[in-house]
Design an enzyme around this catalytic site. Structure first.
Site, PDB file in Angstrom:
ATOM      1  CB  CYS A  46      39.836  13.299 -15.133  1.00  8.25           C
ATOM      2  SG  CYS A  46      38.958  13.943 -13.432  1.00  8.25           S
ATOM      3  CB  THR A  51      32.299  12.524 -14.195  1.00  7.52           C
ATOM      4  OG1 THR A  51      33.359  13.804 -13.753  1.00  7.52           O
ATOM      5  CG2 THR A  51      32.714  12.573 -15.698  1.00  7.52           C
TER       6      THR A  51
END
Length: 450
Positions: free
Chosen positions: A263, A122
């Site tokens: 996350c 990410t």
């Protein structure tokens, strides 16, 4: 196809094992020799249901292998995935791209023929440009493309998410790379999985936008839960009522102690910092981050109120430490903030988690870790359910009542029904409903007053 996965952590190992199960030849690379040795012996460094069996079967079939030798793994690969960590950079919240940059440089030195280099980590918008620049600067003669292929894996359900995804997003700026990626994901065509091809920057932003939106849903329903407690409404019914609207949907509308994990916390913060770099204010996301941070400590205050306004010298039993069930991940777990606040208020903490206690011991100190939920509850003044593991969904409430000193349950995940808890002799405090406090601080009927 020949696939190399740089990084054998959560994303790299799950993705590598699933690609191997599709029939591709996968090499997982990691700088940690001990981790590689463990993987070769079938020892999985993370907890993910089904992953150990998936790795074992594909290793036995010769479709997945593990090494520390990046150069040999990259030289003959059709696609090289960068799946290294991108933690929040200390001090400013930006995503730390040092591992991505290092991987890009090593990949450049090892490329032997046309290779698609894929960022699976990410990363902020524009990282693909950075990777491309590093490779071109290091190896001007290299033939390659850089693609963004963000992951959308839920911890605890990652294998299912990979094999039966809601969507696969591929950001590629040239047709040759699109062809390679389409072939790589061709096995998903049997399940008619939607594959969305975009430009690279759009794919990068899609990942951050998705996580920010889900974090917003969680934070929204948590604030509605606070209002429900004051006005006498029930947040579970409110969530059901609004979730029936197809424009809203029912997922991520479960009120609780706030989001955590690897996350949402870092990705929302990184998105805010990226927006600031471009002169854009993401006020909604900024509020989400601030409200969620405050939420966890507020849950500790909820426990204190349930104990009559003080937990000084009292024993609090905490069930569930990981940020969600079916994982051993303690990163930004609400339990950390809750336990810390309760300890500062003078409470003694007993704790249990089905999987995460070894990881918890590294971040939570002066805690008595126990072998079962009932051992955890023994002698406790109050029981707090923090993570909704299946093992906690059908506890013997009468047995809990017998072993506990007090008779209060604070359910931060709304697992139980108030009526059944009350029948067992407990006062039950949950999230998003007006508390019905009565005799929480009085001794049990079979005990003399102090």
């Amino acid at each position: 196809m020949r696939v190399t996965m740089i990084g054998s952590g959560y994303v790299g190992l799950v993705s590598g094992a699933c690609f191997a199960d599709f029939g591709h030849e996968v090499i997982c690379v990691d700088v940690n020799q001990q981790k590689v040795d463990d993987l070769k012996q079938g020892r999985i460094p993370i907890y993910e249901p089904g992953l150990d069996a998936l790795v074992a079967s594909n290793a036995a079939a010769g479709r997945i292998s593990f090494t520390t030798d990046l150069a040999s793994a990259v030289a003959d690969a059709d696609a090289v995935f960068i799946a290294v960590g991108t933690p929040s950079r200390r001090g400013d919240g930006h995503a730390d791209l040092s591992y991505v940059r290092a991987a890009a440089k090593e990949i450049a030195q090892a490329i032997g023929r046309y290779t698609v280099v894929v960022t699976k980590s990410t990363v902020p918008v524009g990282t693909g440009d950075v990777v491309e620049h590093i490779i071109r600067e290091t190896r001007p003669d290299a033939e390659f493309s850089v693609v963004s292929n963000p992951e959308f894996l839920r911890e605890g359900a990652a294998i299912e998410d990979f094999k039966r995804p809601d969507r696969v997003v591929i950001g590629a700026n040239d047709e040759r790379a699109k062809t390679v990626m389409a072939e790589l994901y061709r096995p998903l065509s049997l399940n008619a999985a939607p594959i969305l091809f975009t430009d690279r920057r759009t794919a990068e932003l899609t990942k951050y936008a998705a996580n920010a939106f889900l974090a917003t849903k969680i934070t929204f329903i948590n604030e509605i839960a606070d209002l429900c407690e004051e006005v006498g409404a029930d947040v579970q019914l409110v969530a059901r009522g609004i979730g029936m609207d197809k424009r809203i949907g029912s997922k991520f509308l479960n009120a609780g102690p706030g989001y955590g994990g690897s996350c949402f916390p870092k990705d929302t913060l990184a998105l805010i910092r990226s927006a600031q770099d471009y002169g854009v204010s993401l006020r909604v996301v900024e509020s989400v981050v601030a409200v969620n941070d405050a939420r966890k400590t507020a849950m500790a205050r909820k426990v204190v109120r349930a104990c009559g306004g003080s937990v000084q010298g009292k024993t609090v039993a905490v069930l569930g430490l990981t940020f969600k069930p079916n994982t051993d991940d303690m990163r930004d777990a609400p339990a950390i903030n809750i336990i810390d606040a309760l300890q500062r208020a003078g409470a003694k903490i007993r704790a249990h988690d089905p999987v995460g206690m070894d990881q918890a011991k590294a971040v939570l100190h002066n805690v008595t870790y126990t072998d079962s939920a009932y051992d955890c509850a023994a002698g406790a003044d109050v029981l707090v359910l923090v993570t909704e593991w299946d093992a906690y969904r059908a506890l013997d409430l009468k047995r809990l009542h017998q072993v506990m000193k007090g008779a209060v349950i604070v359910d931060l995940r709304n697992v139980y029904r108030e009526e059944e808890v009350a029948r067992a002799g407990f006062e039950y405090i949950r999230v998003g409903a007006m508390p019905k406090l009565g005799k929480a601080n009085e001794p049990k009927a079979n005990e003399p007053a102090a």
